[in-house]
Design a protein around this motif. Structure first.
Motif, PDB file in Angstrom:
ATOM      1  N   LEU B 103     -33.818 -38.471 -90.428  1.00 57.79           N
ATOM      2  CA  LEU B 103     -32.808 -37.499 -90.639  1.00 57.79           C
ATOM      3  C   LEU B 103     -33.199 -36.343 -89.002  1.00 57.79           C
ATOM      4  CD1 LEU B 103     -31.090 -36.088 -93.314  1.00 57.79           C
ATOM      5  CD2 LEU B 103     -29.909 -37.081 -91.118  1.00 57.79           C
ATOM      6  N   LEU B 104     -34.776 -36.212 -89.201  1.00 54.69           N
ATOM      7  CA  LEU B 104     -36.039 -35.450 -88.420  1.00 54.69           C
ATOM      8  C   LEU B 104     -35.711 -36.024 -87.012  1.00 54.69           C
ATOM      9  CD1 LEU B 104     -38.888 -34.295 -90.134  1.00 54.69           C
ATOM     10  CD2 LEU B 104     -36.453 -33.540 -89.845  1.00 54.69           C
ATOM     11  N   GLY B 105     -35.411 -37.886 -87.323  1.00 59.99           N
ATOM     12  CA  GLY B 105     -35.570 -38.839 -86.154  1.00 59.99           C
ATOM     13  C   GLY B 105     -34.416 -38.633 -85.163  1.00 59.99           C
ATOM     14  N   LEU B 106     -33.275 -38.771 -86.354  1.00 61.15           N
ATOM     15  CA  LEU B 106     -32.383 -39.222 -85.043  1.00 61.15           C
ATOM     16  C   LEU B 106     -31.934 -36.959 -84.636  1.00 61.15           C
ATOM     17  CD1 LEU B 106     -29.510 -40.130 -85.120  1.00 61.15           C
ATOM     18  CD2 LEU B 106     -28.338 -39.287 -87.204  1.00 61.15           C
ATOM     19  N   MET B 107     -32.487 -36.213 -85.439  1.00 62.12           N
ATOM     20  CA  MET B 107     -32.017 -35.349 -84.299  1.00 62.12           C
ATOM     21  C   MET B 107     -32.954 -34.855 -83.417  1.00 62.12           C
ATOM     22  SD  MET B 107     -33.884 -31.665 -86.512  1.00 62.12           S
ATOM     23  CE  MET B 107     -33.508 -29.924 -85.397  1.00 62.12           C
ATOM     24  N   ARG B 108     -34.334 -35.365 -83.545  1.00 56.47           N
ATOM     25  CA  ARG B 108     -34.899 -35.609 -82.249  1.00 56.47           C
ATOM     26  C   ARG B 108     -34.559 -36.378 -80.813  1.00 56.47           C
ATOM     27  NH1 ARG B 108     -38.965 -38.526 -84.644  1.00 56.47           N
ATOM     28  NH2 ARG B 108     -40.123 -36.716 -86.001  1.00 56.47           N
ATOM     29  N   PHE B 109     -34.008 -37.679 -81.521  1.00 56.99           N
ATOM     30  CA  PHE B 109     -33.261 -38.433 -80.468  1.00 56.99           C
ATOM     31  C   PHE B 109     -32.131 -38.211 -80.087  1.00 56.99           C
ATOM     32  CE2 PHE B 109     -30.314 -42.092 -80.238  1.00 56.99           C
ATOM     33  CZ  PHE B 109     -30.509 -42.679 -79.212  1.00 56.99           C
ATOM     34  N   PHE B 110     -31.548 -37.174 -80.657  1.00 52.86           N
ATOM     35  CA  PHE B 110     -29.984 -36.584 -79.910  1.00 52.86           C
ATOM     36  C   PHE B 110     -29.836 -35.116 -79.089  1.00 52.86           C
ATOM     37  CE2 PHE B 110     -27.296 -39.189 -82.020  1.00 52.86           C
ATOM     38  CZ  PHE B 110     -26.394 -39.067 -81.423  1.00 52.86           C
ATOM     39  N   THR B 111     -31.449 -34.792 -79.461  1.00 54.09           N
ATOM     40  CA  THR B 111     -32.069 -33.592 -78.929  1.00 54.09           C
ATOM     41  C   THR B 111     -32.686 -34.816 -77.323  1.00 54.09           C
ATOM     42  OG1 THR B 111     -32.823 -32.401 -80.442  1.00 54.09           O
ATOM     43  CG2 THR B 111     -33.674 -31.320 -78.087  1.00 54.09           C
ATOM     44  N   ILE B 112     -33.509 -35.583 -77.534  1.00 55.47           N
ATOM     45  CA  ILE B 112     -33.811 -36.169 -76.165  1.00 55.47           C
ATOM     46  C   ILE B 112     -32.698 -36.720 -75.596  1.00 55.47           C
ATOM     47  CG2 ILE B 112     -34.763 -38.618 -75.188  1.00 55.47           C
ATOM     48  CD1 ILE B 112     -37.125 -37.989 -77.976  1.00 55.47           C
ATOM     49  N   LEU B 113     -31.484 -36.964 -76.115  1.00 60.27           N
ATOM     50  CA  LEU B 113     -30.469 -38.104 -74.836  1.00 60.27           C
ATOM     51  C   LEU B 113     -29.671 -36.631 -74.505  1.00 60.27           C
ATOM     52  CD1 LEU B 113     -28.221 -40.316 -77.129  1.00 60.27           C
ATOM     53  CD2 LEU B 113     -29.650 -40.915 -75.052  1.00 60.27           C
ATOM     54  N   ALA B 114     -29.567 -35.924 -75.590  1.00 66.21           N
ATOM     55  CA  ALA B 114     -29.414 -34.513 -74.337  1.00 66.21           C
ATOM     56  C   ALA B 114     -29.553 -34.044 -73.183  1.00 66.21           C
ATOM     57  CB  ALA B 114     -28.699 -33.569 -75.679  1.00 66.21           C
ATOM     58  N   ALA B 115     -30.975 -34.049 -72.954  1.00 61.47           N
ATOM     59  CA  ALA B 115     -31.976 -33.695 -72.375  1.00 61.47           C
ATOM     60  C   ALA B 115     -31.601 -35.020 -71.170  1.00 61.47           C
ATOM     61  CB  ALA B 115     -33.400 -33.664 -72.735  1.00 61.47           C
ATOM     62  N   LEU B 116     -32.432 -35.930 -71.249  1.00 65.47           N
ATOM     63  CA  LEU B 116     -31.357 -36.729 -69.967  1.00 65.47           C
ATOM     64  C   LEU B 116     -30.616 -36.593 -69.389  1.00 65.47           C
ATOM     65  CD1 LEU B 116     -33.828 -40.047 -72.131  1.00 65.47           C
ATOM     66  CD2 LEU B 116     -34.202 -38.521 -70.326  1.00 65.47           C
ATOM     67  N   ASP B 117     -29.504 -36.166 -70.275  1.00 64.12           N
ATOM     68  CA  ASP B 117     -28.411 -36.544 -70.120  1.00 64.12           C
ATOM     69  C   ASP B 117     -28.057 -35.393 -68.521  1.00 64.12           C
ATOM     70  OD1 ASP B 117     -25.297 -37.583 -70.487  1.00 64.12           O
ATOM     71  OD2 ASP B 117     -24.767 -35.979 -70.830  1.00 64.12           O
ATOM     72  N   THR B 118     -28.615 -34.171 -68.705  1.00 61.89           N
ATOM     73  CA  THR B 118     -28.323 -33.857 -67.798  1.00 61.89           C
ATOM     74  C   THR B 118     -29.088 -34.072 -66.929  1.00 61.89           C
ATOM     75  OG1 THR B 118     -30.675 -32.866 -68.107  1.00 61.89           O
ATOM     76  CG2 THR B 118     -28.697 -31.565 -69.284  1.00 61.89           C
ATOM     77  N   GLY B 119     -29.985 -34.819 -66.602  1.00 64.63           N
ATOM     78  CA  GLY B 119     -30.132 -35.331 -64.983  1.00 64.63           C
ATOM     79  C   GLY B 119     -31.046 -34.806 -64.395  1.00 64.63           C
ATOM     80  N   SER B 120     -32.017 -33.844 -64.935  1.00 64.99           N
ATOM     81  CA  SER B 120     -32.884 -32.973 -64.600  1.00 64.99           C
ATOM     82  C   SER B 120     -34.129 -34.260 -64.789  1.00 64.99           C
ATOM     83  CB  SER B 120     -32.716 -32.144 -64.984  1.00 64.99           C
ATOM     84  OG  SER B 120     -33.837 -30.969 -65.129  1.00 64.99           O
ATOM     85  N   SER B 121     -35.041 -33.660 -64.075  1.00 63.84           N
ATOM     86  CA  SER B 121     -36.501 -34.471 -63.749  1.00 63.84           C
ATOM     87  C   SER B 121     -37.252 -33.766 -64.851  1.00 63.84           C
ATOM     88  CB  SER B 121     -37.300 -34.465 -62.382  1.00 63.84           C
ATOM     89  OG  SER B 121     -36.913 -33.087 -61.781  1.00 63.84           O
ATOM     90  N   PHE B 122     -36.667 -32.777 -65.548  1.00 64.85           N
ATOM     91  CA  PHE B 122     -38.183 -31.306 -65.734  1.00 64.85           C
ATOM     92  C   PHE B 122     -37.909 -32.195 -66.857  1.00 64.85           C
ATOM     93  CE2 PHE B 122     -38.893 -27.666 -63.184  1.00 64.85           C
ATOM     94  CZ  PHE B 122     -40.522 -28.364 -62.973  1.00 64.85           C
ATOM     95  N   GLU B 123     -36.483 -32.321 -67.620  1.00 65.97           N
ATOM     96  CA  GLU B 123     -36.278 -32.455 -68.812  1.00 65.97           C
ATOM     97  C   GLU B 123     -36.102 -33.794 -69.288  1.00 65.97           C
ATOM     98  OE1 GLU B 123     -32.670 -30.547 -70.196  1.00 65.97           O
ATOM     99  OE2 GLU B 123     -32.905 -29.080 -69.140  1.00 65.97           O
ATOM    100  N   GLY B 124     -35.989 -34.680 -68.795  1.00 66.30           N
ATOM    101  CA  GLY B 124     -36.530 -36.180 -68.326  1.00 66.30           C
ATOM    102  C   GLY B 124     -37.724 -36.078 -68.670  1.00 66.30           C
ATOM    103  N   MET B 125     -38.524 -35.617 -68.274  1.00 69.90           N
ATOM    104  CA  MET B 125     -40.552 -35.586 -68.748  1.00 69.90           C
ATOM    105  C   MET B 125     -40.523 -35.148 -69.985  1.00 69.90           C
ATOM    106  SD  MET B 125     -43.192 -33.811 -65.996  1.00 69.90           S
ATOM    107  CE  MET B 125     -42.427 -31.779 -66.433  1.00 69.90           C
TER     108      MET B 125
END
Lengths: 214, 305
Positions: B103-125
């Protein structure tokens, strides 16, 4: 009493792992001193038939030498030679830690199978003793600085001492004294050697010694 | 009666979780000689954010909106599993420690996906770092829980934590339990983006990990993220408190009170840690996390021998 002995042994394992993971020479020197104090406490606790005067004296002497004089000499060597306080490992810290875990597994495995005499201490004590020796050896082969190799030698000696503790303490007093003398001389010699090396070459990387030959 | 206690625990957690960051900030302010924000500041922030509108970039998709919702849902479900001391989790079942980890992994996974979804290089980092560090923290958590399983012969977290009694700590398994607690403390600090792994206060993009991933969220989305973060703090903290505060009196009110007191104390300890320790260099963080795994494995070895 058994719980306290176990706790001390776990602390001994942790000091070993700390030496493998630490990047500071002074921290490692302090850790070896801690090991000596822990060993003295273990030697008092590991005795089934009470604490005698002889045992107390032996513990006091070893603690003074290994937790007081030797670390002081090493600290002085580090200070006077002006060694940089970084450890400079050949094998990285993370890898060293994982190797240490492997060694712990090996030590537990070997100690479980060793045919110990009946009057020997717990097999866990033997395992931790073997582990301490192996960590000492690992430190000797995987660190560049001569000071760290000396520390590895000291850790190995601590392991041998712990191994001796697992068996009856009455006999090996002479052996203990002999071992202590060995170490004392070794550190003394190494201290001088480090000093000379620093005078000649301005550094104490043992790697460079190989470059001496033509 | 035990069910009632479990439900009361979940209610307390939902209500009190945002106070924990308040305690941490107050302790840090006290160390720095300042007054600090009020204890309830996190509640004010949440209230303010809930009354704002959200701004969505044109490059984002539904993933960006789903991130905070899935995160909050995961944190709340995790809260249902986790016990508080002797008080069992509402949904406790055999093998639930795996569900908690994932569950903690899924939470993190979606936070990461949402961050990547913005297309910002900072968030990708930030997402890359979060993925890397949590991949290192996960073995420590799982192995620590496995060590507790081996000690308690129970596959549910509630059973594992309930087996940590003062008697168990005084038994030969005691050192192993303390090692697990040390490993869980490191995981707790790493997963909640606390010093020495991440600095929750920094807004320097080059050093931050978790904060950088949620830069583009605003309004109610950001409120959900912050609330989920405090719940996660509570979930992992409850595991830790379950080991370190072994109050098993039998009266559920006393046990629960001791547990919640333990949570506040844990928040204060985190404040002390943050005030006295500097953040590790990024290259040293993996070593710190591997050390947590090493402690867990050592605990497992000690229990199994």
């Amino acid at each position: 009493m058994n719980v306290w002995l176990d706790t001390l042994l776990v602390l001994l394992i942790l000091t070993n792992l700390h030496m493998l993971g630490s990047s500071r020479i002074t921290a490692c020197i302090r850790t070896v001193a801690c090991q000596a104090v822990l060993l003295a406490a273990i030697s008092l606790l590991a005795q089934p038939d009470g604490i005698g005067l002889r045992l107390l004296l032996l513990a006091a002497v070893t603690t003074t030498i290994k937790a007081g004089i030797l670390p002081w000499l090493l600290q002085r060597a580090v200070r006077e030679v002006g060694v940089q306080t970084e450890v400079e490992p050949i094998v990285g810290f993370t890898t060293s830690l994982l190797l240490g875990l492997g060694l712990l597994g090996a030590a537990l495995h070997v100690a479980g199978r060793l045919p110990l005499p009946n009057d020997a201490g717990t097999s866990f004590l033997v395992a931790v003793a073997l582990f301490t020796m192996m960590v000492g050896l690992l430190l000797i082969v995987s660190r560049r600085k001569a000071v760290m190799q000396t520390l590895g030698y000291l850790a190995m000696e601590n392991g041998i001492y712990a191994f001796g503790l697992a068996f009856a303490i009455e006999e090996p007093l002479l052996v203990e004294m002999g071992v202590l003398l060995d170490v004392f001389v070794a550190v003394f010699v190494m201290g001088i050697a480090i000093h000379h090396i620093s005078r000649e070459f301005d550094h104490i990387d043992t790697d460079r010694l190989a470059a001496l030959k033509d | 009666m035990t069910m009632l206690a479990s439900i009361v625990h979940v209610m307390c957690a939902l209500l009190l979780a945002p106070a924990l960051p308040g305690v941490i900030t107050r302790v840090k302010a006290w160390f720095a000689g300042r007054r600090g924000p009020p204890l309830l500041q996190a509640y004010y922030d949440l209230w303010k954010l809930l009354h704002k509108g959200a701004v969505y970039s044109k490059t984002t998709t539904w993933v960006f909106v789903a991130g905070p919702i899935v995160g909050l849902a995961c944190a709340m479900t995790a809260l249902l599993i986790v016990p508080m001391g002797g008080t069992a989790g509402v949904l406790s079942f055999s093998g639930d420690f795996l569900l908690l980890a994932y569950l903690l992994g899924l939470m993190r996974f979606f936070t990461i996906l949402a961050a990547l979804d913005t297309g910002s290089s900072f968030e990708g980092m930030g997402a890359s770092r979060e993925a890397f560090y949590s991949a290192l923290a996960e073995p420590a958590l799982l192995l620590g829980l496995v060590a507790m399983t081996a000690q308690s012969h129970s596959l549910s977290i509630s059973g594992m934590v309930a087996a940590v009694t003062p008697v168990a700590i005084a038994s030969p398994a005691g050192p192993a339990l303390l090692l697990v607690a040390a490993a869980l403390l490191i995981v707790f600090l790493a997963e909640n983006a606390r010093i020495p792994v991440d600095d929750p206060n920094t807004h320097l993009e080059l050093t931050m990990i978790h904060e950088v991933m949620v830069l583009d969220h605003s309004g109610p989305d950001f409120a959900m993220i912050q609330y989920a973060a405090t719940l996660k703090l509570w979930v992992l903290g409850a595991l830790l408190v379950g080991i370190l505060v072994p109050v098993r009196s039998g009266w559920w009110g006393v046990d629960l009170g001791a547990g919640i007191g333990g949570m506040v104390a844990l928040a204060a300890v985190v404040g002390v840690i943050e005030s006295t320790i500097a953040r590790l260099r990024l290259v040293r963080v993996p070593q710190f996390l591997v050390a947590a795994s090493v402690l867990s494995i050592l605990a497992l070895v000690l229990v199994m021998r």
